[in-house]
Each structure stands twice: as C-alpha cells, then as structure tokens.
Design an enzyme around this catalytic site. Structure first.
Site, mmCIF file in Angstrom:
data_model
loop_
_atom_site.group_PDB
_atom_site.id
_atom_site.type_symbol
_atom_site.label_atom_id
_atom_site.label_comp_id
_atom_site.label_asym_id
_atom_site.label_seq_id
_atom_site.Cartn_x
_atom_site.Cartn_y
_atom_site.Cartn_z
ATOM 1 N N ASP A 16 -34.702 16.502 -15.108
ATOM 2 C CA ASP A 16 -33.631 16.558 -16.105
ATOM 3 C C ASP A 16 -33.275 17.975 -16.516
ATOM 4 O OD1 ASP A 16 -33.725 13.872 -15.906
ATOM 5 O OD2 ASP A 16 -34.692 13.526 -17.838
ATOM 6 N N GLU B 172 -44.492 10.059 -13.572
ATOM 7 C CA GLU B 172 -45.528 11.111 -13.798
ATOM 8 C C GLU B 172 -46.896 10.507 -14.065
ATOM 9 O OE1 GLU B 172 -42.467 11.042 -15.164
ATOM 10 O OE2 GLU B 172 -41.725 12.514 -13.743
ATOM 11 N N ASP C 40 -38.483 6.930 -10.588
ATOM 12 C CA ASP C 40 -38.383 7.856 -11.718
ATOM 13 C C ASP C 40 -39.499 7.535 -12.722
ATOM 14 O OD1 ASP C 40 -37.240 9.811 -13.346
ATOM 15 O OD2 ASP C 40 -35.996 8.340 -14.387
HETATM 16 C C1 GLC Z 1 -34.810 10.064 -16.518
HETATM 17 C C2 GLC Z 1 -34.368 10.624 -15.169
HETATM 18 C C3 GLC Z 1 -32.866 10.621 -15.084
HETATM 19 C C4 GLC Z 1 -32.367 9.200 -15.315
HETATM 20 C C5 GLC Z 1 -32.852 8.670 -16.646
HETATM 21 C C6 GLC Z 1 -32.502 7.209 -16.859
HETATM 22 O O1 GLC Z 1 -34.431 10.922 -17.532
HETATM 23 O O2 GLC Z 1 -34.887 11.886 -14.929
HETATM 24 O O3 GLC Z 1 -32.439 11.106 -13.847
HETATM 25 O O4 GLC Z 1 -30.986 9.182 -15.272
HETATM 26 O O5 GLC Z 1 -34.267 8.789 -16.735
HETATM 27 O O6 GLC Z 1 -33.036 6.414 -15.882
#
Ligand code: GLC
Length: 753
Positions: A456, A381, A378
């Site tokens: 998200d 980007e 995650d």
């Molecule tokens: C980001 C991700 C989400 C995750 C969060 C905490 O917002 O997109 O899926 O739960 O980070 O790690």
C-alpha cells in the site's frame, strides 16, 4: 577432530558443533549450534536440487582446518569456530569478526568484518539501493498505508544480501525464518552482524565473480521463477473495489473502446459475500458467471483477491470444514486463534501443514473452475487488524512436517506456504496451464510460487521514487517479478503524477494500476485527455516490447537475473553506478530514467561507459558522464546501448488477440551485437517439456557493411515467428547488408524477410 562426509565436515569443540556443507564449489553452508539439534532448511531452499556431491579437500594443521573447493578455501579456527573465506588467489573475501558466532539467550548472531563498500539485496525494503550503514529487520508487517523512506518493516522478508568491494563480491543468505536483524555497519565501522530472535545459525556463503554470478548462485539455491503466463506481463487494472459487476464490465469495455491495451481486471474484496473467501456477493455479483463470460469474450483475464482469514460463521462451509478438521492456527492454549480482519472475527488456516494446503487447494480449484484466471493473496503477513503489532501472537501454534512450531518461526514464511497452496489449487484446476499468483507478503524463495507487489503505497512522488530501489533490491534478492501500485494506492491520484508513474511503470516487471476505496478513480482516462493519451502511448509501448520483456523472464527462469536491474548489476566496474537508485536497466540494453518530481521537464541522467542512443530521437551520447535530458510531460528519458538488439511486435488489445507471426528486430549501431530470443506458446507448461524455440540473432558492422545472422539454436515450438522485420537504428552508412550471407536492400532502413 573432524568427521568428513560426502558433502562436508562436522567438528565439535567446547560444547559447540560446526557443520560445513559444500553445496557446490561456490556455495558453502555454515551451521553452528550449541545444542543437540539437526540443521533445518526453511521453505526458501529449493529441495529438488543440491544433492550432487562436489569435490573438496580437507586438511588439519594444529588449530586450523582448511577446506578447499575448486573456487574457494575455507579456513576454520577450531578454538572459536571463526571462519574465513578466500578465493583461489588467496584474497580474503569474507571473514568472521572477533570469534564470529555468538549465542545469547534466544538470540543468535554472526559477526563479520566490515570490508565492503556496499550492501544490496534484503528484498523489499524502503529507502535507497545501498544498505551500508543501516540496521535492518525482517518481520513481515502490514504497514497500513503509512510507510515511507524510513520505514523499517514491510510486508516481505528476504534475509539475503550482497556485499560489494572493489575487488570481490559475495552474498550471504541467512536461512532463518524468525525475526532477524542485519546491522550493516550501523553500530560499528569495523564489523557487521546478522542474527535472529530464535532458530538456528544456519547461513550460506555465496561466492560469485560479480553480482550477476552471486544472484545466479543464490537462485540456484532458492529457486527461480517458472515462465509466467504471457498475459501476466500485460497491463492490469485494479481498484479496491470495482463493484457491482456492471462496473467491472464498464471498466473492461472502456479499455476496449479507447483502445488502451489491457489483459487483466482485478476483483478486490467486495466481490465476496461478507468477505467470506470463495463466495460471491449475492446482490452485487448475482450474475457473476455471465460477467466472467463477457470479460472472457472481451479478452480479459480475471484475478480475484483471496485473503487467508476465514470468517467465523457456523453457516459458512469453509469455516465449518476448517474447524471440523482442525485446520486453523491455534493459540498457546491450543484453541483456534481468532483475530479481526475484513470479515470481522476470522480464523487462519495453518498453511504450513500439507493437509491444510491440499484442502485449501481443493476449495480454490472449485472456485477458479468457474472462470477465474489468477489469484491475488493479500493480508498474508498475516495481518491481524486488532492484533498486537498488527499480527497474531508469537506464541500461537503451527505444525510443520508434523512438529509443533510457534508463530515466531512461522510468521515470515506463512505467506509463502499460502502461495504454495494457491499454486497447488490453480494447477489442480488447470494442470496444463501456468498458474499466476500475486502475493503481498513473502519470504526468500517466493519466486517459485508467486509474483509480488510493494503493497500500500500512496499517490505521492516519494512513492514513485521509492518503488525503484524496492523493485531493484527485490530483483537482486531472487524475486524478478514485482511491481508497485501504479498511480499510488492511498490518497487521491493526480494527473501529472499518474503520467510519470505510468511512464516508469510500463518498464517494471509487473504492471498494475491500483487504488484504494474512497480515493479518486484511477483509470488511464480518469484525469482527462492528456493523461489518457500519454498512458495509451506508454501502455502500447509495453505491448510492443513484450518479446524483449518475455525474453528477460526467460533469462530470469534460467539464471535468476532480475528483469529490472540496478545499473551496478550491469556495470559493477563503473563506481559511479554503485549508488544509483533512480535509474534502472530493463535487461541489459535499455536504460530508464524516470521523472519523479512534479513540474520537472528535465532530468539528470548518468550513462555508464559506452555509447548510448536516445530512444526518442536517436541522439548519440558518450557514457561515463552525467547529462541533462529534456523530459517534457510525455517523455521519459530512455536510452539504448550501442550494439543492442531489441525484439518487438505489433501492439494488440490483449495478449493472444492476434496470432503474431512477425518479429520486429531493432538493431542499434555498434561494431557487433548478439541476442538470444525465446518463444513458446505463452500459456501452457509445454515449454517445460521442450516446446520452445531459441534463436540467436547476431550482427557485425564494419566499414558500412552489416552482416546479420539468424540462427535457430533450439527448435521445439512449431507456431513461432515466421517473418522478421529488421529495423536499423543509427546506422548512418549502410553500403551492404547481408542476412545469413544473402545480400538484401534496405528501404528506409527496414528489411522484411
Ligand atoms: C490491502 C491491500 C490492497 C487491497 C486492500 C483491500 O490494503 O494491500 O491492495 O486493495 O487490502 O483488499
């Protein structure tokens, strides 16, 4: 004037160089430069292929060069290097506009005549399916829960699109990882253009007789998914965050007690010690090994989040090793760049470097060896919470193949290189098992390394709708394995919305329920009995149709076809399908029309030409028309095509719980039907050395006589199906049934053999 090589030609004129490479008769690479430079591929291009030279002829006549392949003519005007692509009938498929390529300062563009009715693809973009008239941009961006239909930049970049005209189809892949632009008739009705803020004018023209063939050819170039572990197609439960470890176990146990199938539980960032990657929180996950064992005993797989940001902390080995070996991305002064993410001040491994990937893979290997089954990447980007434009400066420095490149070039591919490192780590840990990786950011070609999800979203009906065109366009862009946070990530979930989302979600390629911290709990049982029962019904259905879904993944691995398809993919000649973004096909046999508005118990559904059967009550419909279909809260409108063959199996609590010996084969009335069923062990990589089976299932139905043929066309896997149970749908007259020429009697429209 031109120089011919075994894979194409090079011409120089007016200080510019044009290189045309014939990848194959339908895939043509165009590279034009005004500099002294060689063409560079990005990570999108799958390297091990494309080196078989293909036949082509070149002729020159005054200012025109004509290249002919077995499928195309490519006409180049030597004065301005403008290009035309024609098919063998002489029909112009694609044509440069007003000289085609232009070089501005640090900005390159290619102009084309706007002759198409629709443009699809572009990967993970908000909005609707067709992008004609829009201007789009590619720059991986963490929208921090604020995206909506109109948002331009999201997490992933796929500089690829498909143009559809009544007479032809083609695709263009712009192999440039810089911030790129696609103006698809926003600025003008006469032309469209694509370009980038740097890098090379290096694109592939991809011809195909139809959208299917364009996607097949595009994925020939950028690669196709490997067979995923079968458990990754099961139901998955996530939350930011399940903590402490007792909570994780409680969630897992509840799934088993309530007999709601579930394969995976996710651990979000709070399992770590101060968000340091590859660590465990010493208070809340003190006995994590015991927890992992208990989860395993219950049949759960565990996926942990691993973000790229490494906490700046001298007492932390990952940081120290990274600094000592100089593994982190640098700023323009050659000092390791520091940005804020969850751990506070953090540094970012330069995943573009081979040595950095190997190091990361070793760290990951040790971490997953303790009992982690898959990895969730995650914030890749990369997201930098205090960064300009939410990321690192564009003049930060990376190294690719030993050469310095700036972040402006590395940005969009950063996550894909991270996924590559993650895949390497999982394979180092378990060389014989299929790795599973979920990634938020991506670039074209990501399908070779990871599945993706759409980031998200929020618990809003708009976002339930949005996930459909997003997943469909991802599928058309070579990424068949994607899904959305079921129920919505941000905002509090609501009962009815959750029901509608799970009803649709079980038919999306990747099925995961996920929600943000501070929001209402979001498990199938969190909203009361009605929601629990309906969720259970649909999750069970997912496990029932798993052989069908697995077959679609097999097709994706062979041809690159999406698992979840827009109707236009299957019915390109039916113009009514061209703009449908709120219905989809699961493969070529099942049409899904989700309800995505509150308090709606009826839905308008378009059925393409042909005969369709309502999945729930068998009612027959003639396609080519719109219908109003009843959709009470526990019903999602579902239709099966005439002549369809749908393989199913008995429900399990999790994949691999039981040895499955029996395949349930549903035959839907039609004059004939054919289906290829794939089987393997679902977990190891032995299929890649031939341990799989392919079975051809076929039927003909004339005058009440049904003839079924089961034919094993490839046999390499021993523990496959031993029994078939045929279920006959909508056959109101069955006088005689033959299976491989032996006559059988059906009892209640079922035969077991
Ligand atoms: C980001 C991700 C989400 C995750 C969060 C905490 O917002 O997109 O899926 O739960 O980070 O790690």
């Amino acid at each position: 004037m031109f120089t011919k090589f075994n894979d194409g030609i090079v011409v120089k004129n007016n200080g510019k160089t044009l290189q045309i490479r014939i990848v194959n008769s339908k895939i043509i690479n165009v590279f034009i430069t005004d500099k002294d430079e060689v063409r560079k591929d990005t990570i999108a291009i799958e390297k091990r292929k494309h080196n078989t030279p293909c036949n082509f002829d070149v002729s020159e006549n005054s200012d025109i060069i004509t290249i002919k392949t077995e499928s195309l003519s490519i006409i180049v005007n030597l004065n301005d290097f403008s290009i035309k692509f024609l098919n063998l009938e002489g029909l112009v498929i694609n044509e440069d506009y007003n000289g085609g390529v232009r070089f501005y300062n640090n900005d390159i563009r290619c102009y084309k005549k706007l002759n198409e009715d629709h443009y699809y693809g572009f990967g993970e973009k908000a909005g609707y399916l067709d992008k004609k008239g829009e201007n789009l941009e590619m720059w991986n961006t963490d929208e921090l829960m604020t995206h909506n239909q109109g948002t331009k930049l999201l997490y992933q970049s796929y500089p690829f699109f498909i143009g559809l005209n009544k007479k032809y189809t083609y695709g263009i892949f712009f192999d440039n990882s810089f911030r790129s632009f696609f103006d698809m008739g926003f600025e003008s009705n006469e032309y469209y253009y694509f370009g980038a803020k740097g890098g090379q004018m290096n694109y592939y023209f991809i011809y195909g007789e139809n959208i299917k063939e364009v996607v097949e050819n595009y994925t020939y170039l950028t690669g196709r998914i490997n067979m995923p572990p079968m458990w990754s197609l099961g139901n998955q439960q996530s939350r930011y965050s399940y903590t402490p470890q007792e909570k994780v176990l409680e969630i897992a146990k509840t799934f088993r007690e309530k007999e709601i199938p579930c394969d995976v539980i996710y651990l979000d960032i709070d399992y770590m010690e101060g968000y340091r990657v590859f660590t465990w929180n010493k208070e809340t996950f003190l006995n994590y090994k015991e927890m992992l064992k208990k989860l395993r005993d219950m049949g759960f797989k565990v996926i942990t989040i691993v973000d790229p940001g490494v906490k700046k902390d001298y007492a932390y080995n990952v940081y120290r090793e990274g600094i000592e070996n100089d593994y982190f991305v640098k700023d323009k002064f050659s000092i390791p760049f520091i940005g804020h993410v969850w751990p506070g001040e953090s540094l970012f491994p330069d995943f573009l470097r081979d040595d950095v990937r190997h190091w990361w893979a070793d760290k990951l290997k040790d971490f997953v060896n303790e009992g982690i089954d898959g990895i969730w990447n995650d914030m890749n980007e990369p997201s930098v919470l205090d960064g300009i434009n939410k990321t690192m400066p564009e003049d930060n420095v990376h190294y690719l193949n030993g050469y310095k490149i700036l972040h402006s070039e590395a940005h969009n591919v950063y996550a894909t290189y991270m996924a590559m490192a993650t895949q390497e780590g999982l394979l180092k840990s378990r060389p014989n098992e299929r790795p599973f990786i979920l990634s938020r950011a991506a670039f074209s070609g990501i399908q070779r390394y990871a599945a993706v999800w759409t980031g998200d979203n929020r618990s809003l009906y708009e976002h339930l709708l949005l996930m459909m065109p997003m997943i469909m366009n991802l599928g058309l862009s070579g990424q068949p394995f994607s899904g959305s946070d079921v129920g919505g990530f941000g905002d509090d979930g609501q009962e009815e919305l959750f029901i509608r989302w799970i009803e649709a979600g079980v038919f999306t390629p990747f099925l995961r329920i996920h929600s943000a911290n501070g929001t209402r709990e979001q498990e199938p049982w969190s909203f009361g009995k009605r929601c629990e029962d309906i969720s259970k019904k649909y999750i069970k259905m997912r496990y029932e149709i798993l052989p069908y879904i697995y077959d679609l993944f097999y097709i994706a691995s062979q041809k690159g076809y999406p698992v979840m398809r827009p109707l236009v993919f299957e019915y390109q000649n039916d113009e009514n399908t061209h703009n449908i973004y709120d219905e989809f096909m699961l493969g070529d046999n099942i049409l899904v029309a989700p309800v995505y508005l509150p308090s709606k118990e009826i839905r308008e559904v378009y059925l393409p030409k042909g005969i369709w059967y309502d999945y729930w009550n068998g009612k027959e419909f003639e396609g080519g028309k719109h219908y109003l279909i009843d959709a009470p809260i526990d019903v999602i409108p579902l239709f099966v095509k005439e002549g369809a063959i749908i393989p199913k199996q008995n429900v399990q609590a999790y994949i691999g719980e039981k040895q499955i010996d029996e395949l349930i084969v549903e035959l839907y009335k039609g004059s004939c039907g054919e289906y290829i069923h794939y089987e393997d062990d679902g977990i190891s990589i032995k299929y890649s050395s031939g341990e799989y089976n392919l079975t051809d299932l076929k039927f003909e139905y004339v005058n009440g006589i049904l003839k079924i043929y089961i034919n094993r066309i490839y046999s390499g896997y021993k523990n496959g199906i031993k029994k078939y149970k045929f279920v006959f749908k909508n056959f109101n007259k069955l006088d005689k049934i033959f299976i491989n020429d032996h006559e059988y009697k059906a009892e209640n429209y079922v035969i077991e053999i």
